[in-house]
Design a protein around this motif. Structure first.
Motif, mmCIF file in Angstrom:
data_model
loop_
_atom_site.group_PDB
_atom_site.id
_atom_site.type_symbol
_atom_site.label_atom_id
_atom_site.label_comp_id
_atom_site.label_asym_id
_atom_site.label_seq_id
_atom_site.Cartn_x
_atom_site.Cartn_y
_atom_site.Cartn_z
ATOM 1 N N ASN A 9 44.959 31.665 53.686
ATOM 2 C CA ASN A 9 44.794 32.623 52.597
ATOM 3 C C ASN A 9 46.127 33.307 52.278
ATOM 4 O OD1 ASN A 9 43.314 34.024 50.646
ATOM 5 N ND2 ASN A 9 42.519 35.518 52.097
ATOM 6 N N GLU A 13 43.973 34.490 47.979
ATOM 7 C CA GLU A 13 43.026 33.932 47.017
ATOM 8 C C GLU A 13 41.619 34.440 47.274
ATOM 9 O OE1 GLU A 13 44.742 31.874 49.216
ATOM 10 O OE2 GLU A 13 46.413 31.351 47.921
ATOM 11 N N ASN A 54 44.197 42.698 42.113
ATOM 12 C CA ASN A 54 44.038 41.386 41.482
ATOM 13 C C ASN A 54 44.949 41.234 40.266
ATOM 14 O OD1 ASN A 54 42.791 42.946 39.554
ATOM 15 N ND2 ASN A 54 40.849 41.847 39.593
ATOM 16 N N GLY A 63 49.378 33.507 42.293
ATOM 17 C CA GLY A 63 47.971 33.500 42.680
ATOM 18 C C GLY A 63 47.147 34.558 41.975
ATOM 19 N N ASN A 64 45.991 34.866 42.578
ATOM 20 C CA ASN A 64 45.043 35.780 41.953
ATOM 21 C C ASN A 64 45.096 37.204 42.470
ATOM 22 O OD1 ASN A 64 43.942 33.762 40.334
ATOM 23 N ND2 ASN A 64 42.617 33.069 41.986
#
Length: 162
Positions: A9, A13, A54, A63-64
């Motif tokens: 991770n 994510e 986020n 990424g998110n």
């Protein structure tokens, strides 16, 4: 060097649910207050929470999601990864601001086993970031990587309203 990503991770994510219209991020409690981290693979260390943010509401360079070390010296994140003793590895990470008006000098200290680096930059709160690498040699089959803010305070800059 080992090819591939050993960090679970690594781009955050997976993490706590962020409500669609909730733009402040999610506070994640430290391990001593919550034994189960909502960020798979990562432990929040020390005494104060970290903030999970986020890409919908903040500038996230990759990424998110990302983590804000908001508690100063009392906030850190860590993960233990499998390594091969005497092998060299390269830990690459991104440090930056989230385009949330946080101004001033920011610093992150990163550790990988016995190796460490301290990275600083001056933020104008406009969503700037940089990529950093830390080369280290594993001395065990498991190596802990960790990130924390070596200073005691963080603050949000509020310009004078006239």
């Amino acid at each position: 060097m080992y090819a591939g990503n050993l960090v679970k991770n690594g781009g955050f994510e997976a993490g706590p649910h962020v409500f669609k219209n909730f733009s402040t991020g999610v506070l994640v409690l430290p391990l001593k207050q919550d034994k189960y981290s909502p960020i798979p693979g990562w432990m929040i260390q020390f005494a104060k929470p970290a903030k999970y943010i986020n890409s919908k509401h903040f500038l996230v360079p990759s990424g998110n999601a990302a983590i804000e070390l908001i508690g100063g010296r009392e906030t850190g994140i860590a993960q233990t990864v499998r390594t091969v003793p005497k092998q060299f590895y390269n830990l690459t990470f991104i440090i930056g601001d989230a385009n949330n008006d946080c101004h001033g000098t920011m610093t992150v200290q990163a550790f990988a086993g016995k190796a460490s680096t301290q990275v600083s930059f001056v933020s104008s709160g406009k969503g700037w970031y940089k990529t950093v690498s830390l080369k280290f040699r594993a001395d065990k089959t498991r190596t802990t990587i960790a990130f924390y803010n070596p200073f005691y305070h963080t603050k949000l800059f509020s310009p004078k309203q006239e």
